[in-house]
Design an enzyme around this catalytic site. Structure first.
Site, PDB file in Angstrom:
ATOM      1  N   LYS A 185      -0.251  29.715   8.779  1.00 27.87           N
ATOM      2  CA  LYS A 185      -0.494  31.157   8.699  1.00 27.87           C
ATOM      3  C   LYS A 185      -1.906  31.350   8.151  1.00 27.87           C
ATOM      4  O   LYS A 185      -2.212  30.936   7.033  1.00 27.87           O
ATOM      5  CB  LYS A 185       0.535  31.772   7.760  1.00 27.87           C
ATOM      6  CG  LYS A 185       0.395  33.258   7.545  1.00 27.87           C
ATOM      7  CD  LYS A 185       1.539  33.723   6.635  1.00 27.87           C
ATOM      8  CE  LYS A 185       1.469  35.197   6.337  1.00 27.87           C
ATOM      9  NZ  LYS A 185       2.580  35.597   5.458  1.00 27.87           N
ATOM     10  N   LYS A 238       0.620  32.347  13.369  1.00 29.18           N
ATOM     11  CA  LYS A 238       0.308  33.722  12.992  1.00 29.18           C
ATOM     12  C   LYS A 238      -1.103  33.831  12.469  1.00 29.18           C
ATOM     13  O   LYS A 238      -1.462  33.010  11.617  1.00 29.18           O
ATOM     14  CB  LYS A 238       1.320  34.124  11.915  1.00 29.18           C
ATOM     15  CG  LYS A 238       1.215  35.517  11.368  1.00 29.18           C
ATOM     16  CD  LYS A 238       2.314  35.726  10.341  1.00 29.18           C
ATOM     17  CE  LYS A 238       2.275  37.177   9.865  1.00 29.18           C
ATOM     18  NZ  LYS A 238       3.318  37.468   8.896  1.00 29.18           N
TER      19      LYS A 238
HETATM   20 ZN   LIG Z   1       4.278  36.869   1.521  1.00 29.12          ZN
END
Ligand SMILES: [Zn+2]
Length: 312
Positions: A185, A238
């Site tokens: 992420k 992401k």
């Molecule tokens: Zn978080």
């Protein structure tokens, strides 16, 4: 002929719809920076789920806005927390027969400081304490699995949390619950609108010490390897659009199921262009999703899930 030779497909069942659950009854509060997205009380979320199920959407990803926040993010792992209440209600509805229910496992929506882990005072500044956060993340995952989550999805980016969650799930008799790990992420400007939706903006500092540097593809792949070694069953990338090369590289490297999250900023900038009449709405939605599928994502978390399912 085009259909016959098409290399990439996009189906409603590939799409996962995020929902933001909040306390109350009959609540449907619009999120200003994300047109078409609402904070929903559990009863409204059930209606939303029924519609998503009718449209053939593959699953739901559940986030929570707790009644109150504290330093330890109690609302995340409380058996009567908002996501746990939502899971029990959704589990009892007919929609759950058709939708995979995924619980977002993180602390930032529930901590008063808005960080994804515990905060301790370091030498010069505050620091995120990785190891003391693991126990609370594991408790969150177990309590969601018990409340009816089909899948738990840790998004915090603390090191070692997949192993800690797997161990806790197994010990709690939830050996069948898979982990969908946000394995890489990136620290991204494109999460901006989400922080309004989930009321999770950090009260100080930023998340660069635990989220990935957007410049680093090889480091992202190392993070993915580690999560799979620790027991991640699936991984979620992401954001999607600014990182499609990372999605592709991950797809070629690992063979676990892999999805990508078309995050709030990607959604909101398209919405802004639609409002101004600058882009053809239907075509741009489907093209943005097809691009993510073509990069290698098997499934896509997207706020367009219902709308795209209608178009498909
Ligand atoms: Zn978080």
């Amino acid at each position: 002929m085009r259909a016959l030779v098409r290399e990439t497909t996009l189906e409603p069942g590939d799409l996962i719809y995020p929902l933001f659950l909040c306390p109350g009854e009959g609540v449907r509060r619009a999120v200003g920076s994300m047109p078409g997205v609402f904070q929903l009380s559990v009863d409204e979320a059930v209606k939303e789920a029924e519609e998503a199920a009718r449209l053939g959407v593959g699953g739901l990803l559940l986030f929570g806005l707790p009644e109150s926040k504290d330093e330890r993010g109690t609302g995340a792992w409380d058996d009567d927390g908002i996501v746990q209440q939502g899971l029990r209600a959704l589990r009892a509805s007919a929609a759950s027969k058709k939708l995979v229910l995924i619980g977002d496992v993180c602390l930032c929506e529930y901590t008063s400081h808005g960080h994804c882990g515990m905060i301790v005072k370091g030498r010069d500044d505050f620091e995120i304490d990785n190891d003391s956060s693991l126990d609370l993340l594991a408790r969150t995952a177990v309590s969601q699995a018990r409340a009816g989550a089909d899948v738990v999805a840790p998004s915090d980016m603390m090191d070692g949390r997949v192993a800690a969650i797997r161990k806790a799930l197994d010990a709690a008799g939830c050996a069948q619950t898979p982990i969908l790990s946000y394995a890489s992420k990136f620290a991204s400007a494109f999460y901006g609108p989400f922080r309004e939706a989930a009321d999770s903006a950090p009260q100080f500092g930023d998340r660069k010490t635990y989220q990935m540097d957007g410049a680093n593809l090889r480091e992202a792949l190392r993070e993915i390897d580690l999560d799979i070694e620790e027991g991640a069953d699936m991984i979620l990338m992401k954001p999607a659009m600014p990182y499609l090369d990372v999605v592709r590289a991950a797809r070629e490297r690992v063979d676990v199921p892999l999805g990508a999250y078309q995050v709030s900023g990607e959604y909101s900038m398209l919405q802004a262009a639609f409002e101004k009449g600058w882009l053809d709405r239907d075509r741009a939605i489907l093209e943005s999703l097809m691009g993510i599928r073509r990069a290698g994502a098997g499934f896509i978390v997207t706020y367009f899930a219902k709308e795209a399912a209608k178009l498909l």
